[in-house]
Design a protein around this motif. Structure first.
Motif, PDB file in Angstrom:
ATOM      1  N   UNK A  35      -5.961 -13.082  13.968  1.00 57.28           N
ATOM      2  CA  UNK A  35      -5.782 -13.839  15.208  1.00 57.28           C
ATOM      3  C   UNK A  35      -5.139 -15.192  14.918  1.00 57.28           C
ATOM      4  N   UNK A  36      -5.584 -15.836  13.847  1.00 57.05           N
ATOM      5  CA  UNK A  36      -5.026 -17.152  13.516  1.00 57.05           C
ATOM      6  C   UNK A  36      -3.595 -17.048  13.011  1.00 57.05           C
ATOM      7  N   UNK A  37      -3.246 -15.918  12.474  1.00 61.63           N
ATOM      8  CA  UNK A  37      -1.865 -15.713  12.003  1.00 61.63           C
ATOM      9  C   UNK A  37      -0.966 -15.146  13.092  1.00 61.63           C
ATOM     10  N   UNK A  38      -1.526 -14.900  14.265  1.00 60.31           N
ATOM     11  CA  UNK A  38      -0.747 -14.347  15.363  1.00 60.31           C
ATOM     12  C   UNK A  38      -0.382 -12.895  15.188  1.00 60.31           C
ATOM     13  N   UNK A  39      -1.151 -12.181  14.372  1.00 56.60           N
ATOM     14  CA  UNK A  39      -0.839 -10.776  14.085  1.00 56.60           C
ATOM     15  C   UNK A  39      -1.541  -9.816  15.033  1.00 56.60           C
ATOM     16  N   UNK A  40      -2.606 -10.272  15.707  1.00 54.69           N
ATOM     17  CA  UNK A  40      -3.358  -9.431  16.627  1.00 54.69           C
ATOM     18  C   UNK A  40      -3.286  -9.985  18.038  1.00 54.69           C
ATOM     19  N   UNK A  41      -3.311  -9.082  19.013  1.00 49.51           N
ATOM     20  CA  UNK A  41      -3.472  -9.501  20.393  1.00 49.51           C
ATOM     21  C   UNK A  41      -4.921  -9.922  20.590  1.00 49.51           C
TER      22      UNK A  41
END
Length: 366
Positions: A35-41
Motif C-alpha cells: 500500500x505504501x509503495x502504491x502497488x495495491x488498491x
C-alpha cells in the motif's frame, strides 16, 4: 484517490514499523508495504482499520500527497544519536507543519519572508552581522527571538517533548523557511536554538546540511558560530565587559543577551580577539559546571511564546473555535495539531482569549 504517502506519513508519525501497524490493524506486513509503495488498491475496509489504529481520520488518506522532506535538507543536529523512527517522526512533524501553515495562509495575511541571499563565501560571523544590519538591529540585544523570526516571515512551530533527541530543526520548502523548536531544555537554550536554526537557513540554503556518511559537524559548527555572533554582537559584548571577567560576572551579564552562561563564556573565548584566555575559559566552564549551569539556568528568563499563533488562536476563539477547528479543516487528528504548538504558546491557553479591549491585529483574508 488513496494516498500511499499519507499512509506512510501517519505510520511514521505514530512511530510504528510496517510490521507493528500490520499487527494492530489485523493485516499482513506485505499489505502495508504494498500500500505504501502504491502497488495495491486500497480497500475501503482496510483503510478504515488503518485509520482507526493510527487515530487519523479516514479523509486524511484521500487528500493530495503531502510535501515530502528529506533528512539531507533538514538541519537535524544529532543524526547519529537519533533512531530511524525518531528521525522519521520528526520529518513527519515537518510535513504536517507545512500543511498547517498552508491552511493559515488561506485564512490570514502572514508576514512576507525577509531573508535575503548572502554571499556563500561569507563567514558565519560576517553573515550574522550582515543580517543584523539588513534587519536594522545594529548591535542591540534581541529582546524576543521567536517574535523576530515570525515578524520576518519565518514559519515557526513547536515539537513535542517525546522527540527528546531533536533539539530543533529547520528547512526550506517551496520558498518558505521553517523552524521547529523543542522546549524540553531551558528558555535560554531555546533562544540559542532559534538563532542556530536561523543560521542554517542563511548559511545552508543552497546545500545539504550533512556531509559524507551523514556527518553534520561542519554545518553545526557554522550554525553555532552564526547564532553566537547574531545574539551577542562583538561590539556590544566588548562594550559591556570589564577588564577582569569572573564567573559571577558572566552569570549576571548573560541576562542582557538572554543566553546561557555557557554560551556567553563560549562567545568571550571565541571572539577574533578573545576576552578570555584558554585557561580562563576552561576554569570558568568548570566552575559553571560545578554550580549546575550545564543542565539549567538559575533565575532564568521567561520562555518566549509565539505572537503570531497567539493572534491566530485569539481570532479563532472570537469565533468560538479552537485548535480542533484547524485539525478538522485539514483532516488531521487534534493531537497532531496540538503537538505543533508545544512550548511556543503560553502554558495557560486561557490567556490567549481576547479581552474585548484588544482585538488581534493579524488580518483575516477576505
Amino acid at each position: 484517490m488513496f494516498s500511499s504517502k499519507r499512509l506512510s506519513l501517519a505510520r511514521k508519525r505514530r512511530r510504528l514499523t510496517a510490521k507493528m501497524l500490520a499487527e494492530k490493524a489485523g493485516v499482513s506486513p506485505v499489505t502495508i508495504t504494498r500500500l505504501e509503495n502504491g502497488q495495491n488498491e486500497a480497500e475501503p475496509s482496510t483503510v478504515e482499520r488503518l485509520a482507526e489504529n493510527l487515530h487519523y481520520p479516514v479523509s486524511f488518506f484521500y487528500k493530495d500527497d503531502p510535501s515530502m522532506l528529506s533528512k539531507d535538507v533538514v538541519s537535524f543536529r544529532s543524526l547519529k544519536s537519533m533512531s530511524a523512527r525518531e528521525r522519521e517522526a520528526a520529518l513527519g512533524a515537518g510535513e504536517i507543519g507545512v500543511e498547517v501553515y498552508g491552511w493559515v495562509r488561506t485564512r490570514f495575511n502572514l508576514p512576507d519572508l525577509d531573508l535575503p541571499d548572502f554571499d556563500p563565501e561569507l563567514t558565519p560571523e560576517a553573515a550574522a552581522e550582515a543580517l543584523r544590519q539588513h534587519w536594522g538591529l545594529r548591535y542591540s540585544p534581541v529582546s524576543n527571538m521567536l517574535k523576530l523570526l515570525e515578524a520576518k516571515g519565518i514559519r515557526v512551530l513547536g515539537l513535542e517533548e517525546r522527540t527528546a533527541k531533536v533539539d530543533a530543526f529547520s528547512f526550506w520548502q517551496d520558498g518558505d523557511a521553517y523552524v521547529f523548536l523543542n522546549s524540553f531544555k531551558s528558555a535560554e537554550r531555546s533562544v540559542f536554538d532559534a538563532a542556530h536554526e536561523l543560521g542554517h537557513l542563511v548559511l545552508h540554503k543552497h546545500g545539504e546540511t550533512s556531509g559524507p556518511g551523514g556527518d553534520t559537524r561542519t554545518a553545526e559548527q557554522e550554525a553555532n558560530r552564526f547564532a553566537s555572533s547574531f545574539l551577542m554582537p562583538e561590539e556590544d559584548v566588548r562594550s559591556k565587559m570589564p577588564r577582569i571577567i569572573t564567573t559571577d560576572f558572566i552569570i549576571r551579564a548573560k541576562k542582557r543577551w538572554r543566553v546561557s552562561a555557557m554560551a556567553l563564556a563560549y562567545r568571550l573565548y571565541h571572539l577574533d580577539r578573545p576576552l578570555l584566555t584558554e585557561w580562563q575559559y576552561r576554569s570558568i566552564c568548570m566552575e559553571l559546571g560545578k554550580r549546575g549551569y550545564r543542565t539549567r539556568e538559575f533565575e532564568g528568563i521567561d520562555r518566549e511564546t509565539s505572537v503570531l499563533w497567539g493572534k491566530v488562536l485569539a481570532e479563532l476563539w472570537s469565533e468560538r473555535k479552537s485548535l480542533a477547528h484547524i485539525a478538522e479543516q485539514i483532516d488531521l487528528p487534534a493531537d497532531e495539531v496540538e503537538m505543533l504548538f508545544s512550548g511556543i504558546l503560553p502554558r495557560q491557553r486561557e490567556s490567549l482569549r481576547p479581552n474585548g479591549a484588544s482585538r488581534p491585529k493579524l488580518r483575516t483574508v477576505k
